[in-house]
Design a protein around this motif. Sequence first.
Motif, PDB file in Angstrom:
ATOM      1  N   LYS A  61     -36.931   8.142 -13.074  1.00 38.74           N
ATOM      2  CA  LYS A  61     -38.134   8.284 -13.897  1.00 38.74           C
ATOM      3  C   LYS A  61     -38.339   7.060 -14.767  1.00 38.74           C
ATOM      4  O   LYS A  61     -39.454   6.548 -14.895  1.00 38.74           O
ATOM      5  N   GLN A  62     -37.262   6.571 -15.352  1.00 38.84           N
ATOM      6  CA  GLN A  62     -37.335   5.367 -16.196  1.00 38.84           C
ATOM      7  C   GLN A  62     -37.766   4.162 -15.356  1.00 38.84           C
ATOM      8  O   GLN A  62     -38.631   3.383 -15.756  1.00 38.84           O
ATOM      9  N   TYR A  63     -37.164   4.011 -14.181  1.00 46.05           N
ATOM     10  CA  TYR A  63     -37.480   2.890 -13.301  1.00 46.05           C
ATOM     11  C   TYR A  63     -38.942   2.931 -12.865  1.00 46.05           C
ATOM     12  O   TYR A  63     -39.636   1.911 -12.897  1.00 46.05           O
ATOM     13  N   CYS A  64     -39.420   4.107 -12.440  1.00 48.28           N
ATOM     14  CA  CYS A  64     -40.811   4.238 -11.970  1.00 48.28           C
ATOM     15  C   CYS A  64     -41.801   3.931 -13.090  1.00 48.28           C
ATOM     16  O   CYS A  64     -42.811   3.256 -12.862  1.00 48.28           O
ATOM     17  N   THR A  65     -41.512   4.399 -14.291  1.00 47.19           N
ATOM     18  CA  THR A  65     -42.386   4.104 -15.432  1.00 47.19           C
ATOM     19  C   THR A  65     -42.453   2.603 -15.673  1.00 47.19           C
ATOM     20  O   THR A  65     -43.530   2.027 -15.852  1.00 47.19           O
ATOM     21  N   LYS A  66     -41.297   1.948 -15.664  1.00 51.34           N
ATOM     22  CA  LYS A  66     -41.246   0.489 -15.868  1.00 51.34           C
ATOM     23  C   LYS A  66     -41.955  -0.239 -14.723  1.00 51.34           C
ATOM     24  O   LYS A  66     -42.701  -1.180 -14.947  1.00 51.34           O
ATOM     25  N   TYR A  67     -41.735   0.213 -13.498  1.00 53.68           N
ATOM     26  CA  TYR A  67     -42.353  -0.435 -12.344  1.00 53.68           C
ATOM     27  C   TYR A  67     -43.880  -0.376 -12.428  1.00 53.68           C
ATOM     28  O   TYR A  67     -44.558  -1.368 -12.215  1.00 53.68           O
ATOM     29  N   ILE A  68     -44.402   0.797 -12.742  1.00 49.81           N
ATOM     30  CA  ILE A  68     -45.863   0.953 -12.833  1.00 49.81           C
ATOM     31  C   ILE A  68     -46.420   0.086 -13.959  1.00 49.81           C
ATOM     32  O   ILE A  68     -47.460  -0.546 -13.812  1.00 49.81           O
ATOM     33  N   ARG A  69     -45.712   0.020 -15.085  1.00 48.89           N
ATOM     34  CA  ARG A  69     -46.152  -0.836 -16.191  1.00 48.89           C
ATOM     35  C   ARG A  69     -46.136  -2.311 -15.770  1.00 48.89           C
ATOM     36  O   ARG A  69     -47.074  -3.054 -16.005  1.00 48.89           O
ATOM     37  N   ASP A  70     -45.058  -2.730 -15.118  1.00 48.32           N
ATOM     38  CA  ASP A  70     -44.915  -4.135 -14.718  1.00 48.32           C
ATOM     39  C   ASP A  70     -45.784  -4.502 -13.533  1.00 48.32           C
ATOM     40  O   ASP A  70     -46.058  -5.680 -13.302  1.00 48.32           O
ATOM     41  N   LEU A  72     -48.834  -4.264 -13.185  1.00 48.50           N
ATOM     42  CA  LEU A  72     -50.050  -4.940 -13.647  1.00 48.50           C
ATOM     43  C   LEU A  72     -49.851  -6.442 -13.749  1.00 48.50           C
ATOM     44  O   LEU A  72     -50.817  -7.206 -13.744  1.00 48.50           O
ATOM     45  N   ARG A  73     -48.602  -6.880 -13.838  1.00 52.30           N
ATOM     46  CA  ARG A  73     -48.310  -8.306 -13.949  1.00 52.30           C
ATOM     47  C   ARG A  73     -48.080  -8.957 -12.581  1.00 52.30           C
ATOM     48  O   ARG A  73     -47.884 -10.169 -12.491  1.00 52.30           O
ATOM     49  N   CYS A  74     -48.061  -8.160 -11.522  1.00 51.71           N
ATOM     50  CA  CYS A  74     -47.861  -8.685 -10.171  1.00 51.71           C
ATOM     51  C   CYS A  74     -49.180  -9.221  -9.632  1.00 51.71           C
ATOM     52  O   CYS A  74     -50.226  -8.628  -9.841  1.00 51.71           O
ATOM     53  N   PHE A  75     -49.103 -10.298  -8.916  1.00 52.26           N
ATOM     54  CA  PHE A  75     -50.313 -10.927  -8.391  1.00 52.26           C
ATOM     55  C   PHE A  75     -50.588 -10.457  -6.968  1.00 52.26           C
ATOM     56  O   PHE A  75     -50.385 -11.176  -6.009  1.00 52.26           O
ATOM     57  N   ARG A  76     -51.035  -9.218  -6.850  1.00 49.87           N
ATOM     58  CA  ARG A  76     -51.404  -8.679  -5.552  1.00 49.87           C
ATOM     59  C   ARG A  76     -52.895  -8.849  -5.302  1.00 49.87           C
ATOM     60  O   ARG A  76     -53.336  -8.915  -4.184  1.00 49.87           O
ATOM     61  N   TRP A  77     -53.651  -8.852  -6.379  1.00 47.76           N
ATOM     62  CA  TRP A  77     -55.094  -9.026  -6.307  1.00 47.76           C
ATOM     63  C   TRP A  77     -55.422 -10.334  -6.998  1.00 47.76           C
ATOM     64  O   TRP A  77     -54.847 -10.662  -8.020  1.00 47.76           O
ATOM     65  N   PHE A  78     -56.325 -11.087  -6.429  1.00 45.22           N
ATOM     66  CA  PHE A  78     -56.729 -12.318  -7.094  1.00 45.22           C
ATOM     67  C   PHE A  78     -58.188 -12.607  -6.823  1.00 45.22           C
ATOM     68  O   PHE A  78     -58.787 -12.055  -5.905  1.00 45.22           O
ATOM     69  N   GLN A  79     -58.750 -13.460  -7.632  1.00 47.10           N
ATOM     70  CA  GLN A  79     -60.168 -13.763  -7.563  1.00 47.10           C
ATOM     71  C   GLN A  79     -60.366 -15.195  -7.066  1.00 47.10           C
ATOM     72  O   GLN A  79     -59.628 -16.100  -7.437  1.00 47.10           O
ATOM     73  N   LEU A  80     -61.391 -15.355  -6.251  1.00 47.11           N
ATOM     74  CA  LEU A  80     -61.805 -16.676  -5.776  1.00 47.11           C
ATOM     75  C   LEU A  80     -63.279 -16.846  -6.111  1.00 47.11           C
ATOM     76  O   LEU A  80     -64.062 -15.906  -5.981  1.00 47.11           O
ATOM     77  N   CYS A  81     -63.638 -18.066  -6.509  1.00 47.37           N
ATOM     78  CA  CYS A  81     -65.051 -18.332  -6.735  1.00 47.37           C
ATOM     79  C   CYS A  81     -65.750 -18.440  -5.379  1.00 47.37           C
ATOM     80  O   CYS A  81     -65.119 -18.653  -4.342  1.00 47.37           O
ATOM     81  N   GLU A  82     -67.041 -18.269  -5.380  1.00 43.03           N
ATOM     82  CA  GLU A  82     -67.813 -18.249  -4.134  1.00 43.03           C
ATOM     83  C   GLU A  82     -67.629 -19.537  -3.339  1.00 43.03           C
ATOM     84  O   GLU A  82     -67.548 -19.513  -2.111  1.00 43.03           O
ATOM     85  N   GLU A  83     -67.516 -20.650  -4.026  1.00 44.55           N
ATOM     86  CA  GLU A  83     -67.319 -21.950  -3.365  1.00 44.55           C
ATOM     87  C   GLU A  83     -66.063 -21.935  -2.483  1.00 44.55           C
ATOM     88  O   GLU A  83     -66.088 -22.374  -1.331  1.00 44.55           O
ATOM     89  N   GLU A  84     -64.957 -21.413  -3.016  1.00 42.21           N
ATOM     90  CA  GLU A  84     -63.712 -21.353  -2.250  1.00 42.21           C
ATOM     91  C   GLU A  84     -63.806 -20.355  -1.096  1.00 42.21           C
ATOM     92  O   GLU A  84     -63.274 -20.584  -0.026  1.00 42.21           O
ATOM     93  N   VAL A  85     -64.501 -19.255  -1.316  1.00 44.99           N
ATOM     94  CA  VAL A  85     -64.652 -18.243  -0.273  1.00 44.99           C
ATOM     95  C   VAL A  85     -65.454 -18.811   0.899  1.00 44.99           C
ATOM     96  O   VAL A  85     -65.089 -18.630   2.060  1.00 44.99           O
ATOM     97  N   LEU A  86     -66.539 -19.525   0.602  1.00 40.19           N
ATOM     98  CA  LEU A  86     -67.351 -20.115   1.668  1.00 40.19           C
ATOM     99  C   LEU A  86     -66.554 -21.169   2.437  1.00 40.19           C
ATOM    100  O   LEU A  86     -66.650 -21.256   3.666  1.00 40.19           O
TER     101      LEU A  86
END
Length: 132
Positions: A61-70, A72-86
Amino acid sequence: QEEENNNNLTVEDILKENGLRTFTVRTMNDWMHKLKYKYSAKTKTYYVDGHENPDTVAYRKQYCTKYIRDELRCFRWFQLCEEEVLKLEQQSNGQFKKEIGYKYNNSDGLTMFEFHVDDHESFATLQPCYNQ
């Protein structure tokens, strides 16, 4: 050793090389035994034993709580500007489509796309641009 890189080797070739006419489960077991493999019934392992012990449940329970909190700091989602996407769309020869991302305008009015790192193989090494 010679067989390791031979993609054309057939079962018949192996039988002939070893003076065999058939390949049986017994033959396979004998070979596996000679290679120091052994068959044994499935047993509990470190990861299973005691998984219901009170201290293990409390730690989980302690580990799962910490994992879910942390998470948010993992870079699984990221943003690209339209220029880079094109640019990525053009370089991928049709393999990448910007539609897989979430399109939005940031607070500066810049068109951005949000992607998951698994959306495209190049995302593992891509350096996103940032509005300066």
